[in-house]
Write an enzyme that holds these catalytic residues in place. Structure first.
Site, PDB file in Angstrom:
ATOM      1  N   LYS A 279       0.859  -1.190   0.000  1.00  9.32           N
ATOM      2  CA  LYS A 279       0.000   0.000   0.000  1.00  9.32           C
ATOM      3  C   LYS A 279       0.891   1.235   0.000  1.00  9.32           C
ATOM      4  CE  LYS A 279      -3.186   2.687   2.924  1.00  9.32           C
ATOM      5  NZ  LYS A 279      -4.092   2.709   4.093  1.00  9.32           N
ATOM      6  N   ASP A 284      -2.468  10.283   3.363  1.00 11.36           N
ATOM      7  CA  ASP A 284      -3.864   9.898   3.552  1.00 11.36           C
ATOM      8  C   ASP A 284      -4.587  10.953   4.368  1.00 11.36           C
ATOM      9  OD1 ASP A 284      -6.291   8.687   3.825  1.00 11.36           O
ATOM     10  OD2 ASP A 284      -5.599   7.069   5.157  1.00 11.36           O
ATOM     11  N   LYS A 291     -10.161  13.118   7.503  1.00  8.56           N
ATOM     12  CA  LYS A 291      -9.741  12.797   8.870  1.00  8.56           C
ATOM     13  C   LYS A 291      -9.733  14.086   9.695  1.00  8.56           C
ATOM     14  CE  LYS A 291      -6.516   9.007   7.799  1.00  8.56           C
ATOM     15  NZ  LYS A 291      -7.201   7.899   8.486  1.00  8.56           N
ATOM     16  N   ASP A 302       1.629   6.490   5.297  1.00  4.66           N
ATOM     17  CA  ASP A 302       0.673   5.530   4.746  1.00  4.66           C
ATOM     18  C   ASP A 302       1.176   4.810   3.486  1.00  4.66           C
ATOM     19  OD1 ASP A 302      -1.705   4.332   5.424  1.00  4.66           O
ATOM     20  OD2 ASP A 302      -2.950   5.679   4.225  1.00  4.66           O
ATOM     21  N   ASP A 361     -12.037   7.201   3.312  1.00  9.35           N
ATOM     22  CA  ASP A 361     -10.857   6.968   4.150  1.00  9.35           C
ATOM     23  C   ASP A 361     -10.479   5.482   4.197  1.00  9.35           C
ATOM     24  OD1 ASP A 361      -8.743   7.666   5.742  1.00  9.35           O
ATOM     25  OD2 ASP A 361      -9.925   7.982   7.561  1.00  9.35           O
ATOM     26  N   GLU A 363      -9.323   3.767   1.845  1.00  6.17           N
ATOM     27  CA  GLU A 363      -8.766   3.834   0.497  1.00  6.17           C
ATOM     28  C   GLU A 363      -7.698   2.781   0.224  1.00  6.17           C
ATOM     29  OE1 GLU A 363      -7.596   5.479   2.984  1.00  6.17           O
ATOM     30  OE2 GLU A 363      -5.459   5.116   2.742  1.00  6.17           O
ATOM     31  N   ARG A 365      -7.516  -0.379   0.885  1.00  5.53           N
ATOM     32  CA  ARG A 365      -8.032  -1.637   0.329  1.00  5.53           C
ATOM     33  C   ARG A 365      -8.390  -1.469  -1.157  1.00  5.53           C
ATOM     34  NH1 ARG A 365     -12.609  -1.855   4.866  1.00  5.53           N
ATOM     35  NH2 ARG A 365     -10.899  -0.766   5.895  1.00  5.53           N
TER      36      ARG A 365
HETATM   37  N1  BES Z   1      -4.233   4.744   6.742  1.00  2.00           N
HETATM   38  C1  BES Z   1      -5.357   4.468   7.558  1.00  2.00           C
HETATM   39  C2  BES Z   1      -5.062   3.473   8.673  1.00  2.00           C
HETATM   40  C3  BES Z   1      -4.071   3.892   9.729  1.00  2.00           C
HETATM   41  C4  BES Z   1      -4.516   4.375  10.940  1.00  2.00           C
HETATM   42  C5  BES Z   1      -2.710   3.726   9.528  1.00  2.00           C
HETATM   43  C6  BES Z   1      -3.593   4.718  11.917  1.00  2.00           C
HETATM   44  C7  BES Z   1      -1.798   4.092  10.504  1.00  2.00           C
HETATM   45  C8  BES Z   1      -2.235   4.574  11.698  1.00  2.00           C
HETATM   46  C9  BES Z   1      -6.460   3.880   6.692  1.00  2.00           C
HETATM   47  O1  BES Z   1      -6.503   4.294   5.371  1.00  2.00           O
HETATM   48  C10 BES Z   1      -7.769   4.277   7.291  1.00  2.00           C
HETATM   49  O2  BES Z   1      -8.047   5.440   7.329  1.00  2.00           O
HETATM   50  N2  BES Z   1      -8.547   3.295   7.732  1.00  2.00           N
HETATM   51  C11 BES Z   1      -9.811   3.531   8.322  1.00  2.00           C
HETATM   52  C12 BES Z   1     -10.802   2.551   7.725  1.00  2.00           C
HETATM   53  C13 BES Z   1     -12.240   2.831   8.094  1.00  2.00           C
HETATM   54  C14 BES Z   1     -12.697   4.126   7.455  1.00  2.00           C
HETATM   55  C15 BES Z   1     -13.078   1.668   7.618  1.00  2.00           C
HETATM   56  C16 BES Z   1      -9.678   3.319   9.813  1.00  2.00           C
HETATM   57  O3  BES Z   1      -8.956   2.410  10.234  1.00  2.00           O
HETATM   58  O4  BES Z   1     -10.249   4.097  10.562  1.00  2.00           O
HETATM   59 ZN    ZN Z   2      -4.709   4.893   4.587  1.00  2.11          ZN
HETATM   60 MN    MN Z   3      -7.544   6.137   5.113  1.00  2.08          MN
END
Ligand code: BES
Ligand code: ZN
Ligand code: MN
Length: 517
Positions: A279, A284, A291, A302, A361, A363, A365
């Site tokens: 990834k 992000d 966010k 990210d 967010d 993204e 996946r």
């Molecule tokens: N890049 C984030 C995940 C992340 C969080 C990485 C903290 C490092 C530290 C990812 O893209 C994300 O935002 N995931 C969301 C998914 C949700 C919207 C289903 C999450 O984990 O909140």
């Molecule tokens: Zn992310």
């Molecule tokens: Mn994200």
């Protein structure tokens, strides 16, 4: 990077700024008190065999991470002795059998404590070539510093003008055998892995205004060419032509367009083919599902999965492993704008499946789905993806452990074991079938979000939908350990850590030697 040598020199006559020795909490079966670890006999002798007592007087306990400095004994060319804690003494310490990870961490702590010095001699216990490799890695990884953006504002990049101290320039491993094939190979392997891992850290630490999908692709292309790796870069045009709806959708909100980079390392002696997928979200923001402040300051990290994949493929090439390794870097910047993907949009993915984007967010996946499908088309023996995918995984496992999911239990175990061997903390996680229906969409084949509970596993189940039939696959969620927001520890610096690199390299080695799959 720190220059490493194996040295048969005796400690007293060695010209260096410091001599590093190991100390441990004595095993109950021996003294129970502080013990000086093997490798430092000459130093101990110069203190009339009373070094342990001297160190205890100074407050040393042998605890991991502990550093005690004392003047070198009379007659030594080096002025300083640095005693670094190894933790508990192993019961069989007489054979020099210290745990590789304890050695790696202690060497890292010492290298960090010696920033600003020119040369240090490491007199740590070296039982076998594995220990040589561990100490070498600890030194090279622990000495890491990211100071490209520091200085006096004059852009000279002159090390002398940096605010921080320069990393330790030179390290001699005492007791190493410069003519021993295994010792030499251990140094070469440690150097290749650590240099590439440190390059991954550089990429992670580079601010997102400078590291875009395009510049990342350019850096990867240049490095790959240098090491005989084939590179293909798909830009926006090529991605559109190929139907990579996931990568294009995520990248559509950014002025810096997305890329899919394919790195192909082949060995004429290879019997197996591994694919690594990373990834690579260079920033992000969350996109339209923005966010909040407090959650976006470290999101330059990210792309840590893509950095790990890049590093692992180059390291495999440099070591010359007899396995074919393909690396896929799914690069995009997730930004909100008038052209950004919206919650409610439906994307047609590279696999042909449609995905309703409920949360922009989620993204990672989406970009991984296209890269996983692309990787699957080559029918490799196995695919491993690495991603800072979910906050849920951080809640579950904390900041130092990555989660491992797979469509094959034996493969998942093999990854957890490989991680353990190289000193990366990991834990197996399930893919519970009942969570799949939470991603059902009234409009598309599936949605990019499901139940909130078990969010890390839901993400894994989403990815599984884009793995080709019959392909062995594992998913490593490094959201916790990828970026260290706390202080440095062991050989881990603040900021980008290079999580996943050593596990991927180990998997490639095990596959090359026929010990996996
Ligand atoms: N890049 C984030 C995940 C992340 C969080 C990485 C903290 C490092 C530290 C990812 O893209 C994300 O935002 N995931 C969301 C998914 C949700 C919207 C289903 C999450 O984990 O909140
Ligand atoms: Zn992310
Ligand atoms: Mn994200």
């Amino acid at each position: 990077m720190t220059a490493l040598t194996l040295s048969t020199a005796a400690a007293p006559g060695l010209r260096a700024d410091a001599i590093v020795i190991g100390v441990a909490k004595g095993a109950a079966s021996t003294s129970g008190g502080l013990v000086v670890a093997p490798g430092a006999e000459a130093v101990d002798k110069a203190y009339d065999g009373k070094l342990a007592g001297v160190l205890e007087t100074l407050g040393a306990s042998g605890a991991e991470g502990e550093v005690t400095k004392l003047p070198a004994p009379a007659g030594f060319k080096a002025p300083l002795v640095v005693a670094v804690g190894l933790g508990a003494e192993p019961e069989d310490a007489k054979d020099g059998a210290y745990d590789g990870e304890a050695l790696r961490r202690a060497a890292g702590v010492a290298a960090r404590a010696l920033a600003g010095s020119k040369k240090a001699a490491f007199a740590l216990p070296l039982g076998d070539a594995g220990d040589v490799g561990a100490v070498a890695e600890g030194v090279l990884l622990g000495a890491y510093a990211f100071d490209v953006y520091k200085g006096n504002g004059d852009n000279t990049q002159d090390k002398k003008k940096k605010n921080g101290k320069a990393p330790l320039a030179e390290a001699a491993l005492l007791g190493g055998k410069p003519r021993d094939k295994e010792h030499k190979a251990a140094i070469e392997r440690a150097t290749a892995v650590s240099e590439e891992l440190n390059r991954a850290r550089d990429l992670i630490n580079t601010p997102p205004n400078d590291l875009t999908p395009e510049s990342f692709a350019a850096i990867a292309s240049a490095a790959a060419k240098e090491h005989g790796i084939k590179v293909q870069v798909l830009d926006e045009k090529a991605l559109a032509k190929g139907g990579y709806g996931g990568i294009l959708g995520v990248g559509s909100g950014s002025a810096a367009g997305p890329r899919l980079v394919k790195l192909t390392y082949t060995s004429s002696k290879a019997a197996k083919h591994l694919a690594f997928v990373g990834k690579g979200i260079t920033y992000d923001s969350g996109g339209i599902s923005l966010k909040p402040a407090g959650h976006n300051e470290t999101m330059k990290c990210d792309m840590s999965g893509a950095a790990a994949v890049f590093a692992a493929v180059v390291a495999a090439a440099r070591i010359g492993l007899d396995v074919n390794v393909t690396g896929w870097l799914a690069l995009a910047e997730n930004m909100p704008s008038g052209s950004a993907v919206r919650p409610g949009d439906v994307l047609r993915m590279y696999s042909g499946k449609t995905v309703e984007v409920l949360n922009t967010d989620a993204e990672g996946r989406l970009v991984l789905a296209d890269a996983l499908w692309a990787a699957s088309q080559e029918e490799p023996d196995a695919i491993v993806d690495v991603a800072t995918l979910t906050g849920a995984m951080v809640l579950a496992l904390g900041n130092r452990t990555f989660g491992v999911m797979a469509n094959d239990d034996a493969f998942r175990s093999a990854i957890v074991e490989a991680a353990e061997e190289v000193g990366e903390a990991s834990w197996p996680m399930p893919l519970p079938e009942h969570l799949r229906k939470g991603m059902d969409s009234p409009t598309a084949d599936l949605a990019n979000m499901g139940e909130r509970m078990g969010g890390g596993l839901v993400a894994g189940l989403f990815l599984r939908e884009f793995v080709g039939e019959g392909v062995t696959w594992a998913h490593i969620d490094i959201a916790g350990p990828a970026f260290n927001e706390g202080g440095p520890f062991g050989y881990t610096p603040k900021g980008g850590t290079g999580s996943g690199v050593r596990t991927l390299v180990r998997l490639a080695e095990l596959t090359a030697s026929g010990d996996l799959g």
